[in-house]
Design an enzyme around this catalytic site. Structure first.
Site, PDB file in Angstrom:
ATOM      1  N   LYS A   1       0.872  -1.188   0.000  1.00  0.00           N
ATOM      2  CA  LYS A   1       0.000   0.000   0.000  1.00  0.00           C
ATOM      3  C   LYS A   1       0.905   1.234   0.000  1.00  0.00           C
ATOM      4  O   LYS A   1       1.451   1.621   1.028  1.00  0.00           O
ATOM      5  CB  LYS A   1      -0.884  -0.026   1.252  1.00  0.00           C
TER       6      LYS A   1
ATOM      7  N   GLY B   1       6.459   5.095   8.558  1.00  0.00           N
ATOM      8  CA  GLY B   1       5.694   6.338   8.553  1.00  0.00           C
ATOM      9  C   GLY B   1       5.826   7.044   9.885  1.00  0.00           C
ATOM     10  O   GLY B   1       6.812   6.866  10.608  1.00  0.00           O
TER      11      GLY B   1
ATOM     12  N   GLU C   1       8.788   1.332  11.411  1.00  0.00           N
ATOM     13  CA  GLU C   1       9.915   2.242  11.158  1.00  0.00           C
ATOM     14  C   GLU C   1       9.358   3.649  11.205  1.00  0.00           C
ATOM     15  O   GLU C   1       8.649   4.074  10.290  1.00  0.00           O
ATOM     16  CB  GLU C   1      10.533   1.956   9.781  1.00  0.00           C
TER      17      GLU C   1
ATOM     18  N   CYS D   1      13.918  10.280   7.433  1.00  0.00           N
ATOM     19  CA  CYS D   1      13.634   9.975   8.843  1.00  0.00           C
ATOM     20  C   CYS D   1      14.879  10.064   9.716  1.00  0.00           C
ATOM     21  O   CYS D   1      14.808  10.443  10.871  1.00  0.00           O
ATOM     22  CB  CYS D   1      13.019   8.584   8.949  1.00  0.00           C
TER      23      CYS D   1
ATOM     24  N   GLU E   1      10.068  16.478  15.287  1.00  0.00           N
ATOM     25  CA  GLU E   1      10.522  16.103  13.945  1.00  0.00           C
ATOM     26  C   GLU E   1       9.846  17.049  12.958  1.00  0.00           C
ATOM     27  O   GLU E   1       8.616  17.054  12.842  1.00  0.00           O
ATOM     28  CB  GLU E   1      10.131  14.656  13.616  1.00  0.00           C
TER      29      GLU E   1
HETATM   30  P1  NAD Z   1       2.097   8.681   7.682  1.00  0.00           P
HETATM   31  O1  NAD Z   1       2.138   7.977   8.969  1.00  0.00           O
HETATM   32  O2  NAD Z   1       1.177   9.845   7.544  1.00  0.00           O
HETATM   33  O3  NAD Z   1       1.696   7.705   6.491  1.00  0.00           O
HETATM   34  C1  NAD Z   1       2.449   6.564   6.183  1.00  0.00           C
HETATM   35  C2  NAD Z   1       1.556   5.546   5.516  1.00  0.00           C
HETATM   36  O4  NAD Z   1       0.557   5.143   6.443  1.00  0.00           O
HETATM   37  C3  NAD Z   1       0.816   6.031   4.283  1.00  0.00           C
HETATM   38  O5  NAD Z   1       0.811   5.008   3.326  1.00  0.00           O
HETATM   39  C4  NAD Z   1      -0.587   6.287   4.801  1.00  0.00           C
HETATM   40  O6  NAD Z   1      -1.602   6.154   3.827  1.00  0.00           O
HETATM   41  C5  NAD Z   1      -0.733   5.218   5.850  1.00  0.00           C
HETATM   42  N1  NAD Z   1      -1.705   5.508   6.897  1.00  0.00           N
HETATM   43  C6  NAD Z   1      -2.126   6.721   7.350  1.00  0.00           C
HETATM   44  N2  NAD Z   1      -3.019   6.566   8.348  1.00  0.00           N
HETATM   45  C7  NAD Z   1      -3.179   5.236   8.519  1.00  0.00           C
HETATM   46  C8  NAD Z   1      -3.961   4.437   9.416  1.00  0.00           C
HETATM   47  N3  NAD Z   1      -4.765   4.987  10.317  1.00  0.00           N
HETATM   48  N4  NAD Z   1      -3.848   3.100   9.336  1.00  0.00           N
HETATM   49  C9  NAD Z   1      -3.009   2.520   8.442  1.00  0.00           C
HETATM   50  N5  NAD Z   1      -2.271   3.214   7.568  1.00  0.00           N
HETATM   51  C10 NAD Z   1      -2.336   4.559   7.611  1.00  0.00           C
HETATM   52  O7  NAD Z   1       3.597   9.096   7.361  1.00  0.00           O
HETATM   53  P2  NAD Z   1       4.135   9.990   6.172  1.00  0.00           P
HETATM   54  O8  NAD Z   1       3.757  11.411   6.446  1.00  0.00           O
HETATM   55  O9  NAD Z   1       3.740   9.382   4.865  1.00  0.00           O
HETATM   56  O10 NAD Z   1       5.712   9.810   6.304  1.00  0.00           O
HETATM   57  C11 NAD Z   1       6.507  10.645   7.064  1.00  0.00           C
HETATM   58  C12 NAD Z   1       6.895   9.951   8.346  1.00  0.00           C
HETATM   59  O11 NAD Z   1       7.508   8.698   8.050  1.00  0.00           O
HETATM   60  C13 NAD Z   1       7.933  10.725   9.137  1.00  0.00           C
HETATM   61  O12 NAD Z   1       7.594  10.712  10.502  1.00  0.00           O
HETATM   62  C14 NAD Z   1       9.206   9.940   8.908  1.00  0.00           C
HETATM   63  O13 NAD Z   1      10.164  10.089   9.909  1.00  0.00           O
HETATM   64  C15 NAD Z   1       8.699   8.552   8.812  1.00  0.00           C
HETATM   65  N6  NAD Z   1       9.667   7.696   8.115  1.00  0.00           N
HETATM   66  C16 NAD Z   1      10.360   6.756   8.843  1.00  0.00           C
HETATM   67  C17 NAD Z   1      11.301   5.948   8.221  1.00  0.00           C
HETATM   68  C18 NAD Z   1      12.061   4.895   8.986  1.00  0.00           C
HETATM   69  O14 NAD Z   1      12.554   3.987   8.363  1.00  0.00           O
HETATM   70  N7  NAD Z   1      12.171   4.974  10.282  1.00  0.00           N
HETATM   71  C19 NAD Z   1      11.544   6.092   6.857  1.00  0.00           C
HETATM   72  C20 NAD Z   1      10.826   7.047   6.143  1.00  0.00           C
HETATM   73  C21 NAD Z   1       9.874   7.850   6.795  1.00  0.00           C
END
Ligand code: NAD
Length: 495
Positions: free
Chosen positions: A188, A240, A263, A297, A397
């Site tokens: 997804k 995320g 992650e 991240c 962040e």
């Molecule tokens: P997000 O949490 O908003 O979304 C990530 C994914 O989760 C998307 O595909 C989204 O559609 C889905 N999602 C949203 N709400 C959901 C729910 N209630 N249930 C299930 N899925 C849901 O994150 P983002 O804004 O896309 O990404 C940025 C964040 O990701 C930052 O905090 C960043 O640090 C983190 N990140 C972490 C890593 C790591 O490896 N640690 C790598 C990249 C990004």
């Protein structure tokens, strides 16, 4: 309407993939609902027809995966390896269009991030393909006529929910170990950057993945929630934000106790001691902040410099970031290193932190802080010095090219400051004293530590965070373990 995915890859910015990929065919979503995406370089509409997968679509993918699972589990190791290797080669072959499909919604320039990200996904498939016939179980010495062997069993139907900042790299980190270990995998992608993932259909087919083994469902958080709470999906690997990660863990627990890898976010410290190589330290810290326009991240966004070299470091860090700022521009132009932020909401969020940082005197601006004169969601690298620990720019962040730069006196003081956070993804220490480097590396509360480097990762070793930055690990052998469970088989050798 179902259409066969063509074996030749024809997707591009002018020919977008706008269907779900289920059971090796492109199909329309049952929801009749669509998501809209814009190009961050100028705000123009890219598409308002990105399908939003609903419960029926998720169920259809799960059924296809369940049907595929027995065959995929039993396929020979060498056949499975060859499929993964072929897929890796196809990703490489189509690097340019895949990067373009991401660039039109993420704004990542080809030279500085777009090609790297596709390459990371391809390398992840190669690396995990190499493990397939080496990820062995164990045989326990016999005791009283009994022997035990353990097998690494796949979990079944698994899923990956990925963010917008590394739309294909994160796919590699999740799909490759899942598929290498005999699971079926449902992907997804983020609603903000769906196209590279949605375009994988022809490559999945051409590589030889049987129908139902590797599927792609576009959608938003509602689709993600359907996956996280599904009763027949056995694992979700999520990358995320922390709030979403917590919801996913809760949904996993409340449904079928599916396995979860998380992650999540970071606010990573870089600790620069007086005795470091200054040029090296400033280079790593500046690169960390500018990469993918700060949307990384594990970016080093809290830089602590020992007081004896603080002024020199600040001057060099500033100069290097000024050079980066000169490369801000249209991600379609060669030479651009820093593209725009992903979208309007992220742009407003990051600018909000900068504006409040300035108006609230949370620190002194060393560089940046100005609005660019460009249309599109461009932000200058911005550094605040002398920021107090209770300021929001210190503790949150920001996920843009914004860092804080503080001075410190002693090792004890800086380790305490570096660890005084709920984040624990990455940390860096810069010094020529190996004892000090190893001491500080061991004192950091952090899943990953760089010595004389920071904000980097390798496919070959565990990647992930401690504390609220995550749960579980990707990369290396750890990723295969996270997609399998040991099964113990006890053999009575007396009959
Ligand atoms: P997000 O949490 O908003 O979304 C990530 C994914 O989760 C998307 O595909 C989204 O559609 C889905 N999602 C949203 N709400 C959901 C729910 N209630 N249930 C299930 N899925 C849901 O994150 P983002 O804004 O896309 O990404 C940025 C964040 O990701 C930052 O905090 C960043 O640090 C983190 N990140 C972490 C890593 C790591 O490896 N640690 C790598 C990249 C990004």
């Amino acid at each position: 309407m179902a259409t066969n995915a063509t074996s030749s890859f024809e997707f591009s910015a002018k020919s977008l993939p706008l269907q779900l990929f289920i059971d090796n065919a492109y199909v329309d979503s049952k929801s009749n609902k669509y998501l809209t995406v814009h190009n961050p370089k100028d705000g123009s509409l890219v598409s308002d027809k990105v399908p939003l997968a609903n419960d029926q679509d998720v169920d259809a993918a799960v059924v296809a995966a369940e049907n595929a699972l027995p065959g995929w589990k039993k396929i020979s190791a060498s056949q499975r390896r060859d499929i993964l290797l072929k897929f890796a080669g196809l990703l490489e072959k189509h690097t340019a269009p895949l990067a373009e499909l991401t660039r039109i919604t993420l704004g990542a320039p080809f030279g500085s991030f777009g090609a790297f990200e596709v390459g990371l996904a391809a390398e992840a498939f190669k690396y995990n393909a190499g493990w397939i016939d080496k990820f062995l179980g164990e045989a326990v010495p016999q005791e009283n006529g009994f022997m035990q062997i353990t097998r690494n069993e796949p979990l079944g139907v698994t899923a990956g929910i990925v963010p917008w900042n590394g739309p294909l790299g994160t796919v590699g980190l999740k799909a490759a170990p899942a598929l290498a270990t005999g699971n079926c995998f449902i992907l997804k992608p983020s609603e903000k950057t769906p196209f590279a993932a949605a375009a994988l259909g022809p490559l999945i087919k051409e590589a030889g993945f049987p129908p139902g083994v590797f599927q792609v469902l576009t959608g938003d958080g509602t689709t993600g929630a359907l996956i996280a709470s599904h009763m027949r999906i056995r694992k979700v690997s999520f990358t995320g934000s922390i709030p979403t990660g917590k919801k996913i863990q809760e949904m996993a627990a409340k449904s079928n106790l599916k396995r979860v890898t998380l992650e999540l976010g970071g606010k990573s410290p870089a600790v620069v001691f007086d005795d470091c190589n200054l040029e090296n330290a400033a280079t790593w810290c500046a690169n960390a902040l500018a990469a993918n326009t700060g949307q990384v991240c594990f970016a080093a966004t809290r830089v602590y410099v020992q007081e004896g070299i603080f002024d020199k470091f600040a001057k060099l860090y500033k100069e290097k970031l000024e050079e980066k700022a000169k490369t801000i521009g249209d991600p379609d132009q060669e030479g651009t290193q820093m593209g725009p932020l992903v979208d309007k909401s992220q742009f407003e969020r990051v600018n909000g932190f900068i504006e409040r940082g300035i108006s609230g005197s949370q620190g002194t601006v060393l560089i940046g802080g100005n609005k660019t004169d460009k249309t599109g969601y461009y932000v200058e690298p911005t550094v605040f010095t002398n920021v107090s620990a209770d300021a929001e720019i210190y503790s949150n962040e920001i996920f843009g090219p914004v860092s804080i730069l503080n001075s410190f006196k002693t090792e004890e003081e800086v380790v305490k400051a570096a660890n005084a956070t709920e984040y624990g993804l990455m940390a860096g220490v810069f010094t020529q004293d190996i004892n000090k480097a190893l001491r500080v590396a061991s004192d950091f509360d952090s899943g990953m530590v760089g010595i004389n480097c920071v904000s980097l990762t390798f496919l070959t070793a565990p990647f992930g965070g401690s504390k609220e930055s995550g749960l579980g690990r990707e990369c290396g052998r750890a990723a295969l373990q996270a997609f399998t469970e040991p099964k113990t088989i006890m053999i009575n050798m007396t009959y």
